[in-house]
Each structure stands twice: as structure tokens, then as C-alpha cells.
Enzyme design. Structure first.
Site, PDB file in Angstrom:
ATOM      1  N   ASN A 209      17.833   3.883 -14.274  1.00  0.00           N
ATOM      2  CA  ASN A 209      19.130   3.528 -14.865  1.00  0.00           C
ATOM      3  C   ASN A 209      18.896   2.818 -16.196  1.00  0.00           C
ATOM      4  O   ASN A 209      17.760   2.662 -16.629  1.00  0.00           O
ATOM      5  CB  ASN A 209      19.954   2.672 -13.894  1.00  0.00           C
ATOM      6  CG  ASN A 209      19.230   1.394 -13.551  1.00  0.00           C
ATOM      7  OD1 ASN A 209      18.974   0.570 -14.413  1.00  0.00           O
ATOM      8  ND2 ASN A 209      18.868   1.238 -12.283  1.00  0.00           N
ATOM      9  N   PHE A 323      24.609  -9.748  -8.998  1.00  0.00           N
ATOM     10  CA  PHE A 323      25.270  -9.218 -10.189  1.00  0.00           C
ATOM     11  C   PHE A 323      26.064  -7.997  -9.751  1.00  0.00           C
ATOM     12  O   PHE A 323      25.701  -7.327  -8.784  1.00  0.00           O
ATOM     13  CB  PHE A 323      24.225  -8.777 -11.231  1.00  0.00           C
ATOM     14  CG  PHE A 323      23.871  -9.854 -12.210  1.00  0.00           C
ATOM     15  CD1 PHE A 323      23.014 -10.869 -11.846  1.00  0.00           C
ATOM     16  CD2 PHE A 323      24.404  -9.851 -13.493  1.00  0.00           C
ATOM     17  CE1 PHE A 323      22.682 -11.873 -12.738  1.00  0.00           C
ATOM     18  CE2 PHE A 323      24.080 -10.842 -14.395  1.00  0.00           C
ATOM     19  CZ  PHE A 323      23.217 -11.861 -14.019  1.00  0.00           C
TER      20      PHE A 323
HETATM   21  O1  PMT Z   1      19.026  -5.401 -17.885  1.00  0.00           O
HETATM   22  P1  PMT Z   1      20.133  -5.440 -18.929  1.00  0.00           P
HETATM   23  O2  PMT Z   1      20.068  -4.270 -19.883  1.00  0.00           O
HETATM   24  O3  PMT Z   1      20.186  -6.763 -19.632  1.00  0.00           O
HETATM   25  O4  PMT Z   1      21.526  -5.277 -18.184  1.00  0.00           O
HETATM   26  C1  PMT Z   1      21.954  -6.244 -17.284  1.00  0.00           C
HETATM   27  C2  PMT Z   1      22.572  -5.624 -16.006  1.00  0.00           C
HETATM   28  C3  PMT Z   1      23.846  -4.914 -16.385  1.00  0.00           C
HETATM   29  C4  PMT Z   1      21.597  -4.638 -15.359  1.00  0.00           C
HETATM   30  C5  PMT Z   1      22.798  -6.784 -14.997  1.00  0.00           C
HETATM   31  O5  PMT Z   1      23.565  -7.731 -15.599  1.00  0.00           O
HETATM   32  C6  PMT Z   1      23.488  -6.293 -13.736  1.00  0.00           C
HETATM   33  O6  PMT Z   1      24.683  -6.179 -13.658  1.00  0.00           O
HETATM   34  N1  PMT Z   1      22.654  -6.025 -12.691  1.00  0.00           N
HETATM   35  C7  PMT Z   1      23.091  -5.513 -11.421  1.00  0.00           C
HETATM   36  C8  PMT Z   1      23.468  -4.080 -11.544  1.00  0.00           C
HETATM   37  C9  PMT Z   1      23.715  -3.477 -10.196  1.00  0.00           C
HETATM   38  O7  PMT Z   1      22.825  -2.878  -9.652  1.00  0.00           O
HETATM   39  O8  PMT Z   1      24.847  -3.741  -9.671  1.00  0.00           O
HETATM   40  P2  PMT Z   1      25.290  -3.204  -8.205  1.00  0.00           P
HETATM   41  O9  PMT Z   1      26.715  -3.426  -8.196  1.00  0.00           O
HETATM   42  O10 PMT Z   1      24.770  -1.820  -7.992  1.00  0.00           O
HETATM   43  O11 PMT Z   1      24.542  -4.148  -7.164  1.00  0.00           O
HETATM   44  C10 PMT Z   1      25.094  -5.391  -6.742  1.00  0.00           C
HETATM   45  C11 PMT Z   1      23.987  -6.369  -6.420  1.00  0.00           C
HETATM   46  O12 PMT Z   1      23.197  -5.886  -5.318  1.00  0.00           O
HETATM   47  C12 PMT Z   1      23.028  -6.626  -7.555  1.00  0.00           C
HETATM   48  O13 PMT Z   1      22.712  -8.001  -7.556  1.00  0.00           O
HETATM   49  C13 PMT Z   1      21.820  -5.769  -7.218  1.00  0.00           C
HETATM   50  O14 PMT Z   1      20.598  -6.359  -7.710  1.00  0.00           O
HETATM   51  C14 PMT Z   1      21.840  -5.780  -5.693  1.00  0.00           C
HETATM   52  N2  PMT Z   1      21.294  -4.526  -5.087  1.00  0.00           N
HETATM   53  C15 PMT Z   1      21.892  -3.335  -5.321  1.00  0.00           C
HETATM   54  C16 PMT Z   1      21.397  -2.198  -4.720  1.00  0.00           C
HETATM   55  C17 PMT Z   1      20.266  -2.294  -3.876  1.00  0.00           C
HETATM   56  N3  PMT Z   1      19.753  -1.220  -3.287  1.00  0.00           N
HETATM   57  N4  PMT Z   1      19.696  -3.489  -3.650  1.00  0.00           N
HETATM   58  C18 PMT Z   1      20.196  -4.607  -4.251  1.00  0.00           C
HETATM   59  O15 PMT Z   1      19.675  -5.710  -4.051  1.00  0.00           O
END
Ligand code: PMT
Length: 399
Positions: A209, A323
């Protein structure tokens, strides 16, 4: 306020040199010990005597002049600097620093310093916008050098645009901030996950991503400068990790990130999950490069473990920060994730907004906590967002 602090100011040659006199005078008034190093061309604009009078210290500008003290001048100044400020910083000095060139008193001293370096650029707009200068600035930022952004306005050459030296007030405020930053997270141990994960399809292709790692690396860097012991678990990125990490664990896949978090969880009080983790991985990895045929290709995907969800189930009194990167229904989705993954709070970025989310140096976030409180923030640098998050973590640790 700055008693017992030494600020070494490197002055390079440009019309804005006269403003550095004001910077020296303001820092003196705040009680700092100010030492000035001038480049040869800076002395063409303002005499060393002016800086000497205001700093009440002799000014260094010649590598080979008779030493005033027994010690090696550039090393002793480098060691003395709590903050090394370069104002104004020309394209030339920035270029030399970014490329490891040390051929005068200023560049040799800054290369030898372990203090914080703050750079205040000043130059013509076209020079400032030149991709070479921008690349040099990015290189230095990634290495942990800090910048005071130049202002926009009418420049000495008559052009209008970005490149004016920041005001002496702004420069001094930044110096004060660097010198008085509290070590308020000292003794705290934090895991930060950052960047993307990468899931291989075959030896040449993978699913990933757009995460650059900037957000997570900013959190790690700010937490270190506030005294925390930081373990950074990072997916593949092109940026340099901050210095003084307790541990840096590089991973590629979501499974590797999961293992790294679980293996390090016990010894950490806080886990900040800023990584963008792939939710799916190819069901079957092909050892050989998949050949092109005339047919469409379907890749079956398997669910990855949700790392945050798994930690959320066993976190006990650890603080878990998530996040959410969303393109729609930001708050609703963020609230759902806080509940499902047992986050103490979540930092929601709206990917549809310019200056937010992936790849950029800024972010626009809303923080949603587990009681449903929502706090909105304006567009801020990722370092500033990092400090907002760390302030919130600190409050939770104090409870
Ligand atoms: O790296 P940059 O270019 O600075 O950009 C920052 C960012 C946009 C990547 C960052 O700020 C951000 O939003 N990161 C989380 C992105 C994400 O994966 O969001 P999500 O909604 O899919 O996941 C929610 C949370 O669960 C996140 O904390 C993620 O780390 C966690 N997760 C998600 C999927 C997974 N399989 N395991 C996880 O732990």
C-alpha cells in the site's frame, strides 16, 4: 531561560545575514551562551565584529587562523553546541551538509556536532524550489535535522515567492523549543509500528500500500526526543529511521509484524499502531515467476491476522493506540474500530483531504477515544500530530 545552554550559530552568505544579528541578540537576552561561526562569504555582508559585539564571544570564520584556545576549534564548538543553528542557510551550505562535504569552519563543525541542528534556509525562490535543493532538504530532514521554513514575500532580488528567512522571532522560538523540550516520557517504553506491509505473490510481484512510514517514524522520533525507549517495527520504507532507537525491527509481511509485536509486547507499556497492514495476502505463493497467458489471472487472497485486534484481546493495562485511514464515514468507522480492537484511542485520517494520510509531510486528524469523545485538529506537520498523540498517551499513563 536558556542559562547554561550554548547555541552555536552558523551564518552563511546571503542578504539575510543582517537578520542573524537580531537572532544573536534575542538569544543573548534569553541568557544563552552564543557562539558564531561565519562562512567567508557571510563576512562580505556583515563584519565578524558586529556578531562578536552582540554575542560577546570571538567569532570564528577562518579554518586556519591562529587558535584562540588550546583545543581544536571546530571540535570544541561542535561539542559545546546544545543547538546548532544555521541562519541564514544558503543552498550551498545545505547542499554540502546533505552530501557530507566539510570544507570550511561551518560545515566541519556541524558535521562533528551531536547537538540538535536547526536550519533556517534563505535564498531566491527558484533556487529554493529547485529539485536538487528540495532533495537535499529532504535528505537532511530524514536524517533528523530540523528546519525553520522560509517565508513567502518579496525577496532581495525583487522576485516574489518562498525563500525569505523566517523571522528572528520564529527562529528563536524554535531554538527555545528544542532546548526546553521536556523529557516527559523518560522511563516509558513504546512500540511504534510504521510503514506498509508487503505480501509476495511470486519472486517479483507483491501486494502493498501507499504508506511511506513518515507518520510512524515521526512518532518514534518525537517519543525518543521526549525520553521514551522506542522499539520501531517497520515495513519497507525509503526513509531513514530516527537515531537512538532501543530496537529497530524490519519486517515485510503482516505475519512478521504480528510476531515482532507479540515478541516485544511484554517489555513495553504502549503500542502505537500507525502501520498500514495488509488485510489480505495471496493464498498461494508461487516459487516461480507467474507467466503471462492470454487468460485473465485470478489471485485468491487469504485473510491476514488483525494484529491490533489480537493485541486488544490481551492488552490488560497496556495502552493501545490505533490509526484509521478512511475515504468515507470517518468517524463512524473509527468508532467501530476503537470498540472492535479495544483501542484506548484511534487517530483517524481522512484520505480524501489534501495534506492528510499517505506520503505527505502533514496530516489532518480527528482523535476518537474509547468513551466516544472526538477531538478535531487542523492540518499539522506529522511531527506535531505525533506530539498530540504522545501528549494523550502521557495523560493515560499518568492515570
Ligand atoms: O506512512 P504515511 O505515508 O505517513 O501514512 C500514514 C498512514 C496513513 C499510513 C497512517 O497514518 C495510518 O492511517 N495508518 C493506518 C492505516 C490502516 O491500516 O488503517 P486500517 O483502518 O486498515 O487499520 C486500523 C488499525 O488496525 C491500524 O492501527 C492498523 O495498524 C491496524 N491493523 C489493520 C489491519 C491488520 N491486519 N492489522 C492491524 O493491526
Amino acid at each position: 531561560m536558556l542559562k547554561n545552554k550554548t547555541v552555536v550559530i552558523g551564518v552563511s552568505g546571503g542578504v539575510a545575514v543582517y537578520k542573524a544579528l537580531d537572532v544573536v541578540s534575542r538569544l543573548k537576552k534569553l541568557g544563552a551562551n552564543v557562539r558564531v561561526i561565519m562562512t567567508k562569504s557571510a563576512t562580505e555582508f556583515v563584519t565578524p565584529l558586529s556578531f562578536q559585539s552582540l554575542s560577546q564571544n570571538y567569532v570564528v570564520y577562518d579554518m586556519f587562523e591562529e587558535p584562540k584556545t588550546w583545543d581544536v576549534e571546530h571540535i570544541s564548538l561542535a561539542k559545546a553546541a546544545d543547538v546548532f543553528l544555521i541562519a541564514p542557510a544558503t543552498a550551498n551550505v545545505i547542499g554540502k551538509m546533505a552530501n557530507g562535504i566539510a570544507d570550511d569552519m561551518l560545515t566541519t563543525t556541524v558535521m562533528a556536532t551531536k547537538g540538535k541542528v536547526l536550519i533556517a534556509p534563505a535564498m531566491n525562490t527558484n533556487m529554493y524550489e529547485n529539485p536538487i535543493v528540495q532533495r537535499n532538504i529532504s535528505t537532511l530532514k530524514e536524517l533528523g535535522y530540523e528546519f525553520v521554513e522560509p517565508e513567502s514575500g518579496r525577496l532581495a532580488c525583487g522576485d516574489i515567492g518562498k525563500g525569505k528567512l523566517a523571522t528572528p522571532e520564529d527562529i528563536v522560538n524554535q531554538v527555545v523549543k528544542l532546548l526546553t523540550k521536556e523529557k516527559d516520557l523518560s522511563g516509558k517504553s513504546i512500540i511504534v509500528t510504521a510503514g506498509p506491509t508487503m505480501e509476495s505473490i511470486d519472486p517479483v510481484r507483491y501486494i502493498t500500500n501507499r504508506s511511506s512510514g513518515k507518520m510512524g517514524y515521526s512518532i518514534a522520533s518525537e517519543a525518543i526526543s521526549r525520553g521514551a525507549d522506542v522499539t520501531l517495527i517497520s515495513g519497507p520504507t525509503n526513509i531513514n529511521p530516527p537515531q537512538n532507537l532501543k530496537k529497530l525491527i524490519r519486517i515485510e509481511t503482516a505475519q512478521e509484524m504480528y510476531d515482532a509485536v507479540i515478541n516485544n509486547m511484554d517489555e513495553n507499556q504502549v503500542i502505537i499502531k500507525s502501520a498500514a497492514v495488509a488485510d489480505y495476502k495471496p493464498k498461494n505463493y508461487s516459487n516461480k515467476k507467474i507467466k503471462k497467458t492470454n487468460d485473465d489471472l485470478f489471485i485468491e487472497l487469504d485473510r491476514n491476522k488483525d494484529i491490533a485486534y489480537e493485541i486488544g484481546k490481551v492488552k490488560n493495562d497496556k495502552i493501545l493506540v490505533g490509526f484509521a485511514a478512511e475515504t468515507n464515514d470517518l468517524i463512524e468507522n473509527a468508532k467501530g474500530k476503537v470498540k472492535k480492537k479495544n483501542f484506548d484511542f484511534i487517530v483517524a485520517n481522512d484520505l480524501t483531504k489534501e495534506g492528510a494520510g499517505f506520503g505527505v509531510d502533514t496530516n489532518i486528524v480527528k482523535i476518537v477515544d474509547k468513551d466516544g469523545n472526538i477531538t478535531e485538529y487542523p492540518k499539522m506537520k506529522k511531527e506535531e500530530v505525533a506530539n498530540v498523540i504522545l501528549d494523550k498517551v502521557k495523560l493515560l499513563l499518568e492515570r
